[in-house]
Motif scaffolding. Structure first.
Motif, PDB file in Angstrom:
ATOM      1  N   ILE A 106       1.543  -0.977   0.402  1.00 28.27           N
ATOM      2  CA  ILE A 106      -0.427  -0.062   0.119  1.00 28.27           C
ATOM      3  C   ILE A 106       1.172   1.310  -0.447  1.00 28.27           C
ATOM      4  O   ILE A 106       1.336   1.177   0.189  1.00 28.27           O
ATOM      5  CB  ILE A 106      -0.944   0.060   1.531  1.00 28.27           C
ATOM      6  CG1 ILE A 106      -1.903  -1.609   0.967  1.00 28.27           C
ATOM      7  CG2 ILE A 106      -1.366   1.444   1.597  1.00 28.27           C
ATOM      8  CD1 ILE A 106      -2.841  -1.295   2.643  1.00 28.27           C
ATOM      9  N   ILE A 157      -3.983   5.633   1.187  1.00 32.83           N
ATOM     10  CA  ILE A 157      -5.665   4.715   1.274  1.00 32.83           C
ATOM     11  C   ILE A 157      -6.330   5.704   1.313  1.00 32.83           C
ATOM     12  O   ILE A 157      -6.456   6.859   1.820  1.00 32.83           O
ATOM     13  CB  ILE A 157      -5.319   3.933   1.907  1.00 32.83           C
ATOM     14  CG1 ILE A 157      -4.469   2.921   1.715  1.00 32.83           C
ATOM     15  CG2 ILE A 157      -7.466   3.720   2.265  1.00 32.83           C
ATOM     16  CD1 ILE A 157      -5.230   1.294   3.369  1.00 32.83           C
ATOM     17  N   SER A 205      -9.785   9.791   4.147  1.00 37.36           N
ATOM     18  CA  SER A 205      -8.372   9.426   5.290  1.00 37.36           C
ATOM     19  C   SER A 205      -8.581  11.270   5.444  1.00 37.36           C
ATOM     20  O   SER A 205      -8.020  10.630   6.907  1.00 37.36           O
ATOM     21  CB  SER A 205      -7.569  10.045   3.719  1.00 37.36           C
ATOM     22  OG  SER A 205      -8.127  11.468   2.839  1.00 37.36           O
ATOM     23  N   ASN A 232      -5.611   5.526  10.775  1.00 35.73           N
ATOM     24  CA  ASN A 232      -4.410   6.120   9.711  1.00 35.73           C
ATOM     25  C   ASN A 232      -3.484   5.433   9.690  1.00 35.73           C
ATOM     26  O   ASN A 232      -3.005   4.441   8.602  1.00 35.73           O
ATOM     27  CB  ASN A 232      -4.216   7.488   9.124  1.00 35.73           C
ATOM     28  CG  ASN A 232      -6.640   7.635   8.047  1.00 35.73           C
ATOM     29  OD1 ASN A 232      -6.935   7.678   8.056  1.00 35.73           O
ATOM     30  ND2 ASN A 232      -6.180   9.146   8.649  1.00 35.73           N
ATOM     31  N   ASN A 256      -4.192   1.581   9.265  1.00 37.91           N
ATOM     32  CA  ASN A 256      -4.637   1.473   7.498  1.00 37.91           C
ATOM     33  C   ASN A 256      -5.751   0.675   8.494  1.00 37.91           C
ATOM     34  O   ASN A 256      -5.999  -0.385   7.441  1.00 37.91           O
ATOM     35  CB  ASN A 256      -4.018   0.405   7.147  1.00 37.91           C
ATOM     36  CG  ASN A 256      -2.855   1.542   6.235  1.00 37.91           C
ATOM     37  OD1 ASN A 256      -2.857   2.821   6.080  1.00 37.91           O
ATOM     38  ND2 ASN A 256      -1.743   0.619   5.749  1.00 37.91           N
ATOM     39  N   THR A 313      -7.110   2.167  -2.514  1.00 38.08           N
ATOM     40  CA  THR A 313      -5.566   2.363  -2.419  1.00 38.08           C
ATOM     41  C   THR A 313      -4.930   2.154  -4.302  1.00 38.08           C
ATOM     42  O   THR A 313      -5.796   2.091  -4.668  1.00 38.08           O
ATOM     43  CB  THR A 313      -6.088   0.309  -1.754  1.00 38.08           C
ATOM     44  OG1 THR A 313      -6.363   0.483  -0.927  1.00 38.08           O
ATOM     45  CG2 THR A 313      -4.408   0.680  -1.124  1.00 38.08           C
TER      46      THR A 313
END
Length: 120
Positions: free
Chosen positions: A28, A31, A53, A73, A76, A99
């Motif tokens: 990742i 996101i 976010s 955050n 995730n 993502t």
């Protein structure tokens, strides 16, 4: 690849509460939106709640005031606190994360689903 792993579903009585969790992992980069959707047998998947976010939330009218979406955050992870559950909340809940990965750019990823059953 990105994996979303949900937990927290189960059986609860009407008026009760449950907390769903969904953790994203993998390659990742970033996101944006995380959210929860639900799907009853024979019906299309529909919105429950989303959160950006920066913490901006959006709820389906049917759950506003009863459900609360939040996210961490750093981990995730997205959560769905479900209060005052009703019989009609009995569906499979799916986690979603918009993502960005190094390989695929931006796309939506989905969890495997977790069953919530509200029954007396």
């Amino acid at each position: 690849q990105v994996q979303l792993v949900e937990s927290g579903g189960g059986l609860v009585q009407p008026g009760g509460s449950l907390r769903l969790s969904c953790a994203a992992s993998g390659s990742i980069f970033s996101i944006n939106i995380m959210g929860w959707y639900c799907q009853a047998p024979g019906k299309q998947r529909g919105l429950v709640a989303t959160i950006t976010s920066s913490g901006v939330t959006n709820y389906a009218d049917s759950v506003a005031g009863r459900f609360t979406i939040s996210r961490d955050n750093a981990k995730n992870t997205v959560y769905l606190q479900m209060n005052s559950l009703k019989l009609e909340d009995t569906v499979v809940y799916y986690c979603m994360a918009t993502t960005e990965t190094y390989r695929n750019g931006w796309r939506d990823y989905w969890g495997q689903g977790t069953q919530v059953t509200v029954s007396s």
